[in-house]
Design a protein around this motif. Structure first.
Motif, PDB file in Angstrom:
ATOM      1  N   ASP A   1       1.147  -4.757  -2.827  1.00 22.27           N
ATOM      2  CA  ASP A   1       2.028  -4.038  -2.045  1.00 22.27           C
ATOM      3  C   ASP A   1       2.707  -3.157  -2.852  1.00 22.27           C
TER       4      ASP A   1
ATOM      5  N   ARG B   1      -3.786  -6.507   3.846  1.00 25.86           N
ATOM      6  CA  ARG B   1      -4.063  -5.737   4.943  1.00 25.86           C
ATOM      7  C   ARG B   1      -3.743  -6.539   6.135  1.00 25.86           C
TER       8      ARG B   1
ATOM      9  N   ALA C   1       0.479   2.912   2.530  1.00 20.51           N
ATOM     10  CA  ALA C   1       0.582   3.710   3.639  1.00 20.51           C
ATOM     11  C   ALA C   1       1.594   5.077   3.856  1.00 20.51           C
ATOM     12  N   ARG C   2       1.196   6.099   4.010  1.00 19.86           N
ATOM     13  CA  ARG C   2       1.995   7.197   3.706  1.00 19.86           C
ATOM     14  C   ARG C   2       3.332   7.311   4.332  1.00 19.86           C
TER      15      ARG C   2
ATOM     16  N   ARG D   1       5.108   4.633   5.160  1.00 24.45           N
ATOM     17  CA  ARG D   1       6.204   3.766   4.510  1.00 24.45           C
ATOM     18  C   ARG D   1       6.586   4.257   3.577  1.00 24.45           C
TER      19      ARG D   1
END
Length: 540
Positions: free
Chosen positions: A317, A258, A354-355, A357
């Motif tokens: 990630d 993060r 994250a949507r 991304r």
């Protein structure tokens, strides 16, 4: 020695970078004379035993620093053609005015700029000048002139080594974002999580400059090669490759990255990257590839391999799973077996990413000229079931028209090769066409049925409303186009995209493409105009 003001008045060509106003060296908060961890730094509290492996190149071909940074330092110097020897660097006593002066090429000695870190593998490589970006080279040379280390990094180096034209050129440097901004008037600093400097050139070109970063919690091990890589420079210490240490990692631990916006050193920046083929630095002046992670061997083997344990790297990630697919498909590389297994095991982690991304990476898979192979790999690995279960089920069931999905993707790749890539809405509509038409079949209220189909998908990928509405228009217009009832449709704003989607479907069927689908603009001009009926006046 001329001042910065004089240097900034030199003749500039179109798109050339320009110097900023005179300013003393300063830290990120703007305090002059603040100790910095730039290219002149030799000792670090974090780094244990270090090996300062090289000097910063200067404009005249010499290898030195313009001025030592604050504080007495001890390092190693590599003069050109000389053996490694210790060099004592005294503390700087320059005034701010003196520091603001730009060093002339002749003022730079040949002693060498000390630099800390484990010894990398250094490969003498002269990359093809036909693919090299001159503006990126200008940026690197200016950073070097002011005593900063700067390299080409990432995908640009990878593509140049593979004799491909890079899409963009990124620069990694020891200079902080504020220092970069003071050196270039055509610079803006962007980002909150990642502070980046964008150097702007003519024609909308942007050279992205990032400061070397590190993961503050990351430790690494130094491993020796079984044998010295045969193409490395001979007069350097025995190289090592670095591997992140992931000790006592709980299976249920939250490893999602993060924040890693902490400035670091080149070797720390290399090991925080995703794949070995993206962890290479290129020293433009000396013509050397600097490899801390074994990426050159993977380039030669054409293999996608993570830096460190793939299980941990994908949990840190999950979007890296999509990036592995992208590199394998686009550059025609194999995937290391342990990486492939980790992609299958941790594909469900994508729901934590994250949507926006996820949507962007999906579009990159479609835009890169290898849409067919990329989506097929997603389906094979099980990633498609996480991103687009509607498409995955449609293909798994071998529904009518499932084979045409692959045909449309091949047609997209052919258009990419011709330089005629469709819009994002057309790309997504071509991928979703089969499942959407299956959901709308026999339904009277097609708008409501479309909303029921797309609602969950739009949330899962953070699909913008404008793209969602565009897809609805493109798909629902296909029935009229197949019936040849173009009529007033040719005057609608979305007709060109609808015609492109129709052409992709025709190519997937192996059917001829009509002229109006090849050149929608001509069809729009020939479309009959609807005559307005004149209202009769009532007789009084």
């Amino acid at each position: 020695m001329p001042s910065l003001g004089a240097a900034s008045r030199e003749k500039k060509g179109p798109g050339s970078a320009t110097l900023g106003p005179p300013a003393p060296r300063a830290d990120a908060e703007g305090h002059p004379h603040a100790p910095s961890r730039d290219a002149g730094s030799v000792r670090s509290a974090r780094a244990g035993r270090t090996w300062p492996f090289r000097a910063a190149p200067c404009v005249d071909g010499g290898l030195s620093m313009a001025r030592p940074t604050d504080g007495a330092r001890l390092g190693w110097s590599r003069a050109r053609g000389a053996r490694y020897s210790p060099l004592a660097v005294s503390a700087s006593t320059d005034s701010p005015e003196e520091r603001a002066e730009e060093p002339e090429d002749g003022d730079l000695d040949d002693g060498g700029l000390p630099f800390e870190g484990p010894p990398p593998a250094i490969y003498p490589v002269q990359l093809s000048s036909k693919h090299m970006d001159r503006d990126a080279v200008k940026v690197i040379r200016r950073l070097n002139r002011y005593g900063h280390t700067a390299y080409l990094v990432g995908g640009g180096v990878r593509d140049l080594l593979l004799d491909r034209r890079p899409k963009d050129f990124d620069v990694a440097t020891s200079a902080k974002p504020g220092e970069v901004r003071r050196l270039f008037r055509n610079c803006r600093v962007i980002g909150r999580r990642f502070r980046l400097a964008h150097i702007l050139f003519a024609g909308g070109k942007i050279i992205e400059v990032a400061t070397f970063r590190r993961d503050p919690h990351q430790k690494f091990a130094q491993k020796r090669y079984p044998r010295r890589p045969p193409k490395t420079r001979a007069n350097t210490p025995e190289p090592v490759w670095l591997s992140p240490i992931h000790s006592d990692v709980d299976e249920d631990a939250d490893l999602l990255i993060r924040n890693d916006n902490v400035f670091g050193l080149p070797h720390e920046d290399a090991i925080r990257r995703d794949f070995t083929i993206n962890g290479l630095f290129y020293d433009v002046k000396r013509g050397e590839v600097i490899d801390y992670v074994g990426g050159m061997e993977d380039i030669e083997r054409r293999t996608v391999r993570t830096i460190g344990d793939p299980d941990v790297r994908f949990r840190e990630d999950p979007v890296r799973i999509l990036r592995a697919i992208k590199f394998s498909a686009r550059i025609d590389m194999g995937i290391s077996p342990d990486v492939y297994d980790a992609m299958v095991d941790f594909r469900s982690e994508l729901e934590r990413a994250a949507r926006p991304r996820l949507l962007e990476e999906l579009l990159r898979l479609m835009r890169g000229g290898a849409a067919h192979r990329s989506i097929y790999l997603c389906w094979d690995v099980g990633v498609l079931a996480e991103l687009l279960p509607e498409v995955a089920v449609f293909q798994d069931d071998e529904a009518p028209g499932a084979g045409r999905t692959w045909g449309r993707l091949r047609a997209i790749d052919e258009r990419h090769a011709r330089g005629k890539l469709p819009s994002d809405a057309v790309l997504l509509a071509a991928l979703l066409l089969g499942p959407i038409e299956e959901a709308l079949e026999g339904v009277r209220d097609q708008s409501a049925a479309f909303e029921d189909f797309i609602e969950e998908l739009a949330f899962r990928l953070a699909l913008p409303r404008r793209i969602k509405d565009r897809i609805r228009l493109l798909v629902t217009s296909q029935r009229r186009l197949r019936a040849g009832k173009i009529g007033s449709l040719a005057r609608r704003e979305f007709f060109a995209d609808a015609a492109t989607l129709y052409a992709l479907e025709q190519e997937a069927r192996g059917a001829p493409v009509p002229e109006w689908a090849i050149d929608p603009a001509a069809a729009e001009e020939q479309a009959p105009r609807r005559r307005r009926r004149r209202r009769r006046r009532k007789k009084r």
